[in-house]
Design an enzyme around this catalytic site. Sequence first.
Site, PDB file in Angstrom:
ATOM      1  N   SER A  26       0.846  -1.201   0.000  1.00 18.14           N
ATOM      2  CA  SER A  26       0.000   0.000   0.000  1.00 18.14           C
ATOM      3  C   SER A  26       0.874   1.241   0.000  1.00 18.14           C
ATOM      4  CB  SER A  26      -0.895   0.020   1.239  1.00 18.14           C
ATOM      5  OG  SER A  26      -1.399   1.331   1.420  1.00 18.14           O
ATOM      6  N   ASP A  28      -4.194   3.697  -2.728  1.00 20.16           N
ATOM      7  CA  ASP A  28      -5.322   4.108  -1.894  1.00 20.16           C
ATOM      8  C   ASP A  28      -5.783   5.511  -2.265  1.00 20.16           C
ATOM      9  OD1 ASP A  28      -5.851   1.937  -0.011  1.00 20.16           O
ATOM     10  OD2 ASP A  28      -3.823   2.305   0.729  1.00 20.16           O
ATOM     11  N   HIS A  61      -7.708   1.196  -4.977  1.00 19.69           N
ATOM     12  CA  HIS A  61      -8.725   1.058  -3.938  1.00 19.69           C
ATOM     13  C   HIS A  61      -9.405   2.410  -3.743  1.00 19.69           C
ATOM     14  CE1 HIS A  61      -9.476   0.176   0.659  1.00 19.69           C
ATOM     15  NE2 HIS A  61     -10.607   0.263  -0.034  1.00 19.69           N
ATOM     16  N   MET A  80     -11.974  -5.584   4.256  1.00 21.96           N
ATOM     17  CA  MET A  80     -11.170  -4.652   5.062  1.00 21.96           C
ATOM     18  C   MET A  80     -10.950  -5.232   6.449  1.00 21.96           C
ATOM     19  SD  MET A  80     -10.407  -1.992   3.195  1.00 21.96           S
ATOM     20  CE  MET A  80      -9.633  -1.044   4.504  1.00 21.96           C
ATOM     21  N   GLY A  95      -9.314   4.445   5.889  1.00 21.27           N
ATOM     22  CA  GLY A  95      -9.001   5.860   6.114  1.00 21.27           C
ATOM     23  C   GLY A  95      -7.554   6.131   6.443  1.00 21.27           C
ATOM     24  N   GLY A  98      -1.486   1.929   9.280  1.00 22.31           N
ATOM     25  CA  GLY A  98      -0.916   1.729  10.607  1.00 22.31           C
ATOM     26  C   GLY A  98      -1.894   1.365  11.708  1.00 22.31           C
ATOM     27  N   ASP A 113      -6.912  -6.079   3.685  1.00 26.14           N
ATOM     28  CA  ASP A 113      -6.251  -4.774   3.693  1.00 26.14           C
ATOM     29  C   ASP A 113      -6.421  -4.128   5.063  1.00 26.14           C
ATOM     30  OD1 ASP A 113      -5.198  -2.279   3.057  1.00 26.14           O
ATOM     31  OD2 ASP A 113      -6.904  -1.663   1.826  1.00 26.14           O
ATOM     32  N   GLY A 170       0.960  -1.975   4.098  1.00 28.81           N
ATOM     33  CA  GLY A 170       1.582  -0.665   3.982  1.00 28.81           C
ATOM     34  C   GLY A 170       2.723  -0.526   4.952  1.00 28.81           C
TER      35      GLY A 170
HETATM   36  C1  DX5 Z   1      -6.596   1.888   4.816  1.00 29.60           C
HETATM   37  C2  DX5 Z   1      -6.002   1.545   3.476  1.00 29.60           C
HETATM   38  C3  DX5 Z   1      -4.963   0.514   3.568  1.00 29.60           C
HETATM   39  C4  DX5 Z   1      -3.796   0.903   4.418  1.00 29.60           C
HETATM   40  C5  DX5 Z   1      -3.031  -0.302   4.865  1.00 29.60           C
HETATM   41  O1  DX5 Z   1      -7.689   2.679   4.649  1.00 29.60           O
HETATM   42  O2  DX5 Z   1      -7.001   1.072   2.613  1.00 29.60           O
HETATM   43  O3  DX5 Z   1      -4.542   0.125   2.268  1.00 29.60           O
HETATM   44  O4  DX5 Z   1      -2.927   1.754   3.747  1.00 29.60           O
HETATM   45  O5  DX5 Z   1      -1.980   0.123   5.669  1.00 29.60           O
HETATM   46  P1  DX5 Z   1      -1.376  -0.793   6.831  1.00 29.60           P
HETATM   47  O6  DX5 Z   1      -0.859  -2.001   6.141  1.00 29.60           O
HETATM   48  O7  DX5 Z   1      -0.336   0.064   7.414  1.00 29.60           O
HETATM   49  O8  DX5 Z   1      -2.500  -1.092   7.752  1.00 29.60           O
HETATM   50 ZN    ZN Z   2      -6.396   0.083   0.752  1.00 26.32          ZN
END
Ligand code: DX5
Ligand code: ZN
Length: 218
Positions: free
Chosen positions: A7, A34, A65, A136, A141, A144, A174, A196
């Site tokens: 991500s 994202d 996404h 999800m 949003g 981390g 995700d 991410g």
């Molecule tokens: C959250 C995003 C994710 C997020 C994942 O809204 O859709 O793609 O960036 O990040 P990590 O892996 O850090 O949870």
């Molecule tokens: Zn995402």
Amino acid sequence: MVKISPSILSCDYAKMGEEFERMKRCGADWLHIDVMDGHFVPNITLGAPLVKCLRKCSDLVFDVHLMISDPMKYAPDFAKAGADVICFHIESDSPTEATVDLIRSLGCVPAIALKPATPAEAVFPYLDKLGMVLVMTVEPGFGGQSFMADMMPKVAAVRAEADRRGLALDIQVDGGVNLETAAVCGKAGANVLVAGSAIFGSPDPKQTIARLRAAAQN
Ligand code: DX5
Ligand code: ZN
């Protein structure tokens, strides 16, 4: 084969092109882009013009996404910009089936994302038309956040229904995916892992990507 989709929410936005090249060298399968509109989610990231520029930096699958209120309105822009997979939220304001059909007609793979409160069954009416379902594992949003293990039965329910219908559906998770949580994702039936902070925060992203894939595959 499990696919890893870093991500870009966690990358250095000032060096995004280089980060895309780096992720390819590190063995990423896809790139998870994202898109947030500050309306569907309380955060703003980037839009189609940037995706168009990034397209020149990478030949990996662009897994876009859309965390936006009206994906039907903007899907053509992202398709034109070079998206491969266009994933939108079933909780958005756009009509679900028409948006799936539109994405397909644009030459992209249609995918539907489910927020944590949305049950697996919500996506069943569209399953035959989809290339992927995104479950999800955090509230969309922000990067981390902590992984919601209680989403795993939802992943398993989507996988069971896809298997029952004989569909080779990709199921993506995700949010909060890391070396500790990847295994349960794979066990539940997910085959595309977004990560991410686990990848961009790692001192050795190449090793992390390989370990995430191996953990989910076993
Ligand atoms: C959250 C995003 C994710 C997020 C994942 O809204 O859709 O793609 O960036 O990040 P990590 O892996 O850090 O949870
Ligand atoms: Zn995402």
